[in-house]
Design an enzyme around this catalytic site. Structure first.
Site, PDB file in Angstrom:
ATOM      1  N   LYS A 191     -11.176  -3.055  18.986  1.00 33.11           N
ATOM      2  CA  LYS A 191      -9.786  -3.486  19.218  1.00 33.11           C
ATOM      3  C   LYS A 191      -9.309  -3.174  20.637  1.00 33.11           C
ATOM      4  O   LYS A 191      -8.125  -3.318  20.933  1.00 33.11           O
ATOM      5  CB  LYS A 191      -8.867  -2.869  18.155  1.00 33.11           C
ATOM      6  CG  LYS A 191      -9.293  -3.242  16.721  1.00 33.11           C
ATOM      7  CD  LYS A 191      -8.259  -2.927  15.660  1.00 33.11           C
ATOM      8  CE  LYS A 191      -8.798  -3.183  14.258  1.00 33.11           C
ATOM      9  NZ  LYS A 191      -7.789  -3.183  13.211  1.00 33.11           N
ATOM     10  N   LYS A 202     -13.606   1.096  15.639  1.00 30.75           N
ATOM     11  CA  LYS A 202     -12.329   0.381  15.753  1.00 30.75           C
ATOM     12  C   LYS A 202     -11.749   0.496  17.160  1.00 30.75           C
ATOM     13  O   LYS A 202     -11.141  -0.449  17.669  1.00 30.75           O
ATOM     14  CB  LYS A 202     -11.325   0.924  14.714  1.00 30.75           C
ATOM     15  CG  LYS A 202     -11.686   0.493  13.296  1.00 30.75           C
ATOM     16  CD  LYS A 202     -10.737   1.036  12.257  1.00 30.75           C
ATOM     17  CE  LYS A 202     -11.265   0.741  10.857  1.00 30.75           C
ATOM     18  NZ  LYS A 202     -10.460   1.322   9.790  1.00 30.75           N
ATOM     19  N   LYS A 213       9.364 -16.418 -10.925  1.00 27.68           N
ATOM     20  CA  LYS A 213       8.542 -15.353 -11.516  1.00 27.68           C
ATOM     21  C   LYS A 213       7.514 -15.961 -12.476  1.00 27.68           C
ATOM     22  O   LYS A 213       7.877 -16.757 -13.351  1.00 27.68           O
ATOM     23  CB  LYS A 213       9.440 -14.354 -12.258  1.00 27.68           C
ATOM     24  CG  LYS A 213       8.664 -13.156 -12.727  1.00 27.68           C
ATOM     25  CD  LYS A 213       9.527 -12.150 -13.447  1.00 27.68           C
ATOM     26  CE  LYS A 213       8.614 -11.118 -14.079  1.00 27.68           C
ATOM     27  NZ  LYS A 213       9.233 -10.398 -15.158  1.00 27.68           N
ATOM     28  N   PRO A 265      -3.125 -11.872  10.169  1.00 32.62           N
ATOM     29  CA  PRO A 265      -3.584 -11.613  11.542  1.00 32.62           C
ATOM     30  C   PRO A 265      -3.811 -10.121  11.745  1.00 32.62           C
ATOM     31  O   PRO A 265      -3.071  -9.301  11.186  1.00 32.62           O
ATOM     32  CB  PRO A 265      -2.410 -12.100  12.408  1.00 32.62           C
ATOM     33  CG  PRO A 265      -1.228 -12.155  11.503  1.00 32.62           C
ATOM     34  CD  PRO A 265      -1.763 -12.391  10.115  1.00 32.62           C
ATOM     35  N   ASN A 294       0.844  -1.195   0.000  1.00 31.31           N
ATOM     36  CA  ASN A 294       0.000   0.000   0.000  1.00 31.31           C
ATOM     37  C   ASN A 294       0.883   1.251   0.000  1.00 31.31           C
ATOM     38  O   ASN A 294       2.105   1.149  -0.026  1.00 31.31           O
ATOM     39  CB  ASN A 294      -0.950  -0.021   1.208  1.00 31.31           C
ATOM     40  CG  ASN A 294      -0.170  -0.093   2.509  1.00 31.31           C
ATOM     41  OD1 ASN A 294       0.560   0.815   2.850  1.00 31.31           O
ATOM     42  ND2 ASN A 294      -0.300  -1.209   3.217  1.00 31.31           N
TER      43      ASN A 294
HETATM   44  N1  CTP Z   1      -3.965  -3.267  11.864  1.00 34.37           N
HETATM   45  C1  CTP Z   1      -3.258  -4.341  12.350  1.00 34.37           C
HETATM   46  N2  CTP Z   1      -3.270  -5.525  11.668  1.00 34.37           N
HETATM   47  C2  CTP Z   1      -3.973  -5.665  10.537  1.00 34.37           C
HETATM   48  C3  CTP Z   1      -4.707  -4.571  10.027  1.00 34.37           C
HETATM   49  C4  CTP Z   1      -4.686  -3.384  10.721  1.00 34.37           C
HETATM   50  O1  CTP Z   1      -2.595  -4.214  13.385  1.00 34.37           O
HETATM   51  N3  CTP Z   1      -3.957  -6.834   9.903  1.00 34.37           N
HETATM   52  C5  CTP Z   1      -3.954  -2.010  12.620  1.00 34.37           C
HETATM   53  C6  CTP Z   1      -3.301  -0.842  11.912  1.00 34.37           C
HETATM   54  O2  CTP Z   1      -1.914  -0.777  12.243  1.00 34.37           O
HETATM   55  C7  CTP Z   1      -4.057   0.343  12.468  1.00 34.37           C
HETATM   56  C8  CTP Z   1      -5.432  -0.217  12.774  1.00 34.37           C
HETATM   57  O3  CTP Z   1      -5.282  -1.634  12.828  1.00 34.37           O
HETATM   58  O4  CTP Z   1      -3.506   0.820  13.678  1.00 34.37           O
HETATM   59  C9  CTP Z   1      -6.521   0.106  11.822  1.00 34.37           C
HETATM   60  O5  CTP Z   1      -6.152  -0.182  10.507  1.00 34.37           O
HETATM   61  P1  CTP Z   1      -7.178   0.016   9.331  1.00 34.37           P
HETATM   62  O6  CTP Z   1      -6.572  -0.500   8.059  1.00 34.37           O
HETATM   63  O7  CTP Z   1      -7.710   1.417   9.336  1.00 34.37           O
HETATM   64  O8  CTP Z   1      -8.372  -0.889   9.819  1.00 34.37           O
HETATM   65  P2  CTP Z   1      -8.826  -2.342   9.576  1.00 34.37           P
HETATM   66  O9  CTP Z   1      -9.015  -2.971  10.922  1.00 34.37           O
HETATM   67  O10 CTP Z   1      -7.927  -3.056   8.630  1.00 34.37           O
HETATM   68  O11 CTP Z   1     -10.270  -2.120   8.976  1.00 34.37           O
HETATM   69  P3  CTP Z   1     -10.769  -1.693   7.504  1.00 34.37           P
HETATM   70  O12 CTP Z   1      -9.672  -2.032   6.538  1.00 34.37           O
HETATM   71  O13 CTP Z   1     -11.983  -2.510   7.352  1.00 34.37           O
HETATM   72  O14 CTP Z   1     -11.082  -0.217   7.562  1.00 34.37           O
END
Ligand code: CTP
Length: 401
Positions: free
Chosen positions: A342, A338, A289, A305, A210
């Site tokens: 969390k 969230k 590849k 995870p 990303n």
């Molecule tokens: N995060 C994490 N592990 C993942 C995904 C996200 O620890 N596999 C953490 C990110 O570091 C951040 C938070 O969760 O602090 C929120 O990440 P975000 O991408 O906004 O949320 P998601 O839980 O992935 O939800 P969504 O993509 O549905 O918005």
């Protein structure tokens, strides 16, 4: 606004070829809005002229002990009294010996005796001189009397030798100055910060990732270290240099980040998850590849995870857990969802639809939501200033059970 804004920085420059590098330090500090007064030893003036420093600082440069005597001022007293921080750089073996023994024969040594502010020493000299017993004993004495002695860097020297004796680079030096000027409200606290994207391999040439640059996480690690924390930065792939005063662990995938964070989590007082973790990874990684005619147009993905969720589930009492949320709409509702899901203490909601905030930009505009229902909208400010505002909330949350 920087940590140096409006601060009186007195720089004692001594006779070493590295004096020319300190001209760069003075220039940068001045651009960062510090008021820089330079005091030079007679030997320093043989390497760089006072005019150089005066041009860069925009202020008078002091060299003789009795500068200003004619108008009744006493430079050696005034400089020491008014300094917010006193920096001796480059510190030669000679000035180190004089400072260690309380001599007052030059402006630099006299200011040192008067100053009650933080005092920083940046030695620079020949490798053998630096390693010699008298220099090491004098440095020990100075440390014991409250000086911060910043060890020189290793590398090739002007004298042709290679080893420890080079003046440290500004990027490192500025962190010591910034720490000395920052409140130490995270002193000794173990802080874990994650940063950057993760990368999930498709084959040896391709990956899913990303747009995260790591800037926000690196700024948080830098700001926490300046405030006295013992910082572990766990970073996905990023082109940013390792922040000084921080332990950096590099990882690539979400699972590697998970393992690295979990290994640190039990001992951490604060965990800040600024990383943009890939939610999914390809089910299979091709060992070679994949040729374009063989690429599947549909890829099977498996879920990674959720590291933050796992941390929230087993959060020890007293630990502060901070998450980020990258959102392009319904910022507050998504942030609150969230935060609760969390088990977080604080969430920093990023509006990624704005071009001046979020991914890759130098600035950020964050909405802070805390576990007690508190809400704060930070203005558009640099990521380093944003980091400090987040840490202010962390410190406040640690004080409220
Ligand atoms: N995060 C994490 N592990 C993942 C995904 C996200 O620890 N596999 C953490 C990110 O570091 C951040 C938070 O969760 O602090 C929120 O990440 P975000 O991408 O906004 O949320 P998601 O839980 O992935 O939800 P969504 O993509 O549905 O918005």
């Amino acid at each position: 606004m920087t940590v140096f804004t409006g601060k009186n920085v007195v720089v004692g420059v001594c006779g070493s070829i590295a004096a020319f590098k300190v001209a760069g330090w003075v220039s940068t500090l001045t651009k960062m809005e510090a008021l820089v007064d330079v005091a030079m030893t007679p030997a320093a003036e043989r390497f760089v002229t006072p005019l150089t420093f005066a041009s860069l600082s925009g202020r008078k440069v002091y060299s003789a002990m009795f500068d200003g005597a004619a108008d009744g001022s006493m430079a050696h007293i005034d400089l020491g009294r008014e300094a917010d921080i006193f920096v001796v750089a480059p510190a030669t073996a000679d000035i180190i010996a004089k400072l260690a023994h309380g001599m007052a024969d030059t402006l630099v040594t006299t200011v040192a005796l008067v100053a009650r502010c933080p005092k920083l020493l940046f030695p620079a000299m020949n490798v053998q001189m630096f390693a010699s017993l008298p220099v090491q004993e004098n440095l020990k004495k100075l440390r014991e009397s409250g000086w911060t002695v910043v060890a020189p860097a290793s590398g090739s020297m002007a004298c042709g030798e290679v080893g420890k004796g080079r003046l440290v680079e500004w990027q490192d030096a500025q962190e010591y100055l910034a720490a000395a000027l920052s409140r130490q409200d995270l002193a000794g606290m173990r802080v874990v910060v994650t940063a950057g994207p993760t990368r999930e391999a498709i084959d040896p040439a391709r990956f899913l990732s990303n747009r995260s640059s790591g800037k926000m996480g690196y700024a948080l690690a830098t700001a926490a270290a300046r405030r006295g924390a013992v910082v572990m930065l766990i970073s996905g792939p990023s082109s940013l240099p390792a922040p000084p005063l921080v332990t950096l662990k590099r990882v690539e995938t979400a699972r590697e980040m998970h393992d690295a964070v979990m290994a640190e989590s039990a001992h951490a007082g604060v965990i800040i998850k600024a990383a943009a973790v890939s939610d999914y990874r390809p089910e299979n990684i091709a060992p070679h590849k994949v040729k374009k005619e063989n690429i599947e147009t549909e890829m099977r993905l498996v879920q990674n995870p959720d590291i933050l969720f796992a941390l929230g589930e087993k959060k020890p009492k007293g630990q502060i857990l901070v998450g980020f949320a990258a959102e392009s709409r319904n910022l507050e509702a998504e942030g609150r969802r969230k935060l609760t899901k969390k088990n977080l203490d604080l969430i920093c909601v990023n509006d990624i639809s704005a071009s001046d905030a979020g991914f890759e930009s130098e600035t950020n505009r964050i909405l802070l939501l805390d576990r007690d229902g508190g809400e704060e909208r930070l203005p558009l400010i640099s990521k380093l200033e944003t980091a400090d505002r987040i840490l202010d909330r962390v410190v406040a949350l640690r004080c409220t059970p």
